[in-house]
Enzyme design. Sequence first.
Site, PDB file in Angstrom:
ATOM      1  N   LYS A 190       1.203   4.229  -2.860  1.00  0.00           N
ATOM      2  CA  LYS A 190       0.873   5.642  -2.603  1.00  0.00           C
ATOM      3  C   LYS A 190       2.102   6.545  -2.736  1.00  0.00           C
ATOM      4  CE  LYS A 190      -3.575   5.151  -1.711  1.00  0.00           C
ATOM      5  NZ  LYS A 190      -4.595   5.687  -2.633  1.00  0.00           N
TER       6      LYS A 190
ATOM      7  N   TYR B  57       0.838  -1.214   0.000  1.00  0.00           N
ATOM      8  CA  TYR B  57       0.000   0.000   0.000  1.00  0.00           C
ATOM      9  C   TYR B  57       0.866   1.255   0.000  1.00  0.00           C
ATOM     10  CZ  TYR B  57      -3.780   3.134   1.582  1.00  0.00           C
ATOM     11  OH  TYR B  57      -4.695   4.153   1.699  1.00  0.00           O
TER      12      TYR B  57
HETATM   13  P1  NDP Z   1     -13.437   2.294   0.522  1.00  0.00           P
HETATM   14  O1  NDP Z   1     -12.931   0.903   0.508  1.00  0.00           O
HETATM   15  O2  NDP Z   1     -14.467   2.693   1.524  1.00  0.00           O
HETATM   16  O3  NDP Z   1     -14.019   2.657  -0.944  1.00  0.00           O
HETATM   17  C1  NDP Z   1     -13.244   2.357  -2.067  1.00  0.00           C
HETATM   18  C2  NDP Z   1     -13.899   2.889  -3.318  1.00  0.00           C
HETATM   19  O4  NDP Z   1     -13.013   2.626  -4.421  1.00  0.00           O
HETATM   20  C3  NDP Z   1     -15.218   2.221  -3.641  1.00  0.00           C
HETATM   21  O5  NDP Z   1     -16.060   3.164  -4.233  1.00  0.00           O
HETATM   22  C4  NDP Z   1     -14.812   1.144  -4.655  1.00  0.00           C
HETATM   23  O6  NDP Z   1     -15.845   0.815  -5.569  1.00  0.00           O
HETATM   24  C5  NDP Z   1     -13.714   1.871  -5.404  1.00  0.00           C
HETATM   25  N1  NDP Z   1     -12.794   0.977  -6.099  1.00  0.00           N
HETATM   26  C6  NDP Z   1     -12.005   0.006  -5.580  1.00  0.00           C
HETATM   27  N2  NDP Z   1     -11.296  -0.584  -6.558  1.00  0.00           N
HETATM   28  C7  NDP Z   1     -11.644   0.034  -7.715  1.00  0.00           C
HETATM   29  C8  NDP Z   1     -11.269  -0.123  -9.070  1.00  0.00           C
HETATM   30  N3  NDP Z   1     -10.371  -1.041  -9.445  1.00  0.00           N
HETATM   31  N4  NDP Z   1     -11.827   0.697  -9.992  1.00  0.00           N
HETATM   32  C9  NDP Z   1     -12.742   1.631  -9.637  1.00  0.00           C
HETATM   33  N5  NDP Z   1     -13.134   1.821  -8.369  1.00  0.00           N
HETATM   34  C10 NDP Z   1     -12.594   1.018  -7.431  1.00  0.00           C
HETATM   35  O7  NDP Z   1     -12.145   3.237   0.606  1.00  0.00           O
HETATM   36  P2  NDP Z   1     -11.909   4.684   1.285  1.00  0.00           P
HETATM   37  O8  NDP Z   1     -13.075   5.560   0.992  1.00  0.00           O
HETATM   38  O9  NDP Z   1     -11.475   4.484   2.673  1.00  0.00           O
HETATM   39  O10 NDP Z   1     -10.627   5.166   0.479  1.00  0.00           O
HETATM   40  C11 NDP Z   1     -10.691   6.071  -0.608  1.00  0.00           C
HETATM   41  C12 NDP Z   1      -9.276   6.497  -0.949  1.00  0.00           C
HETATM   42  O11 NDP Z   1      -8.688   7.134   0.193  1.00  0.00           O
HETATM   43  C13 NDP Z   1      -8.337   5.333  -1.308  1.00  0.00           C
HETATM   44  O12 NDP Z   1      -7.474   5.731  -2.361  1.00  0.00           O
HETATM   45  C14 NDP Z   1      -7.558   5.098  -0.022  1.00  0.00           C
HETATM   46  O13 NDP Z   1      -6.310   4.512  -0.259  1.00  0.00           O
HETATM   47  C15 NDP Z   1      -7.450   6.519   0.492  1.00  0.00           C
HETATM   48  N6  NDP Z   1      -7.190   6.606   1.943  1.00  0.00           N
HETATM   49  C16 NDP Z   1      -8.090   6.092   2.849  1.00  0.00           C
HETATM   50  C17 NDP Z   1      -7.824   6.176   4.207  1.00  0.00           C
HETATM   51  C18 NDP Z   1      -8.750   5.622   5.245  1.00  0.00           C
HETATM   52  O14 NDP Z   1      -8.324   5.544   6.417  1.00  0.00           O
HETATM   53  N7  NDP Z   1      -9.963   5.242   4.925  1.00  0.00           N
HETATM   54  C19 NDP Z   1      -6.605   6.817   4.704  1.00  0.00           C
HETATM   55  C20 NDP Z   1      -5.737   7.320   3.662  1.00  0.00           C
HETATM   56  C21 NDP Z   1      -6.037   7.207   2.340  1.00  0.00           C
HETATM   57  P3  NDP Z   1     -16.865  -0.428  -5.267  1.00  0.00           P
HETATM   58  O15 NDP Z   1     -17.731   0.020  -4.113  1.00  0.00           O
HETATM   59  O16 NDP Z   1     -17.628  -0.552  -6.520  1.00  0.00           O
HETATM   60  O17 NDP Z   1     -16.003  -1.588  -4.909  1.00  0.00           O
END
Ligand code: NDP
Length: 237
Positions: free
Chosen positions: A149, A145
Site C-alpha cells: 500500500k 500489506y
Molecule cells: P474484501 O476481501 O471484502 O473484498 C476484496 C475484493 O477484491 C473482492 O471483490 C475480490 O473478488 C477482489 N479481488 C481480490 N483479489 C483480486 C484480484 N487478483 N483481481 C481482481 N479482484 C480481486 O476486501 P475489502 O472490501 O475489505 O477491501 C477492499 C480494498 O480496501 C482493498 O484494497 C483493501 O486493501 C482496502 N482496505 C480495506 C480495509 C478494511 O479494513 N476492510 C482497510 C483499509 C484498506 P472475489 O470476491 O472475486 O474474490
Amino acid sequence: MVTGASRGIGRAIALKLADDGFAVVVNYAGSAERAASVVTDIEAAGGRALAVQADISDAAAVERLFATALEAFGRLDVVVNNAGIMTMAHIKSDELDVLDQTLAINLRGSWLVMARAGEVLTRGGRIIALSSSVLAKSFPGYGAYIASKAGVEGLVKVLANELRGREITVNAVAPGPVATELFFEGKSDDTVQRIADMAPLERLGQPEEIAATVAFLTGPDGGWINAQILRANGGFA
Ligand code: NDP
C-alpha cells in the site's frame, strides 16, 4: 469501473456510483455469483452495470477488462482500483510467498489498472486507488500489506504528475478498519473490538462510508483534489 466489486468496500462503491448515475463495470476475481448479484441490485434500482471477471495482477486480463468495458459503455470516466488482499506474515525468510502474492495483486495490480486507466480515461476523468490507514501503525505481521500500500500511494502521486494537462485527478482513499471479510478474517472478537476502539470514534467503518468518500472524489465537489491520500478512518491515525 470498480475492481474487486463483488463484495466488501468495492461492492458499496459500485452501488454508490450507480446511484450517482454512472454505468458501472463490476470487476471480480472468482466470486461470479456475488458480482452478478451486485449487477442485479444496480439494475433493480434503475441503473446499468456489467460484471467482468479479471485477475488484476494479470496484464492480459486487465487489457481484456478495459476492452470489455469500453465496448460495453463506449468510454470510461472513473476507475476505482479497489481490489486487494491482506495476508498476515512476519518478515521472515520463509514468508516470501506472502510478499510476492501481496505485491502481485496490490501493487502490480494497481500499476496495471492505473496505467490502463491513464491511457484510456476521458478528459476530466478520475482515478482512485485504495490504500490503507494501517500504514501509520506498523503493526507486526502487516509488512507485506503495508509495503504494497505504501507503493500504491507512491504510484498515485507520480501518475497525477504524469497525467498533467489531461484534467484527470489521481487520488487514493486510505480507510481505517472497515467491517468486511478482509478485516474479520482470522481475528477473534476481542481483537476486532481492540482494533475498533483504537479510533477516537470507537467503532469500525462501514463499506458505505468509504463509498461516500470515493463518491466525493468522483463527483463535482471533488474536482480540485489531486495527488492526495484521503484517510477515511474515524481518527485511526
Ligand atoms: P474484501 O476481501 O471484502 O473484498 C476484496 C475484493 O477484491 C473482492 O471483490 C475480490 O473478488 C477482489 N479481488 C481480490 N483479489 C483480486 C484480484 N487478483 N483481481 C481482481 N479482484 C480481486 O476486501 P475489502 O472490501 O475489505 O477491501 C477492499 C480494498 O480496501 C482493498 O484494497 C483493501 O486493501 C482496502 N482496505 C480495506 C480495509 C478494511 O479494513 N476492510 C482497510 C483499509 C484498506 P472475489 O470476491 O472475486 O474474490
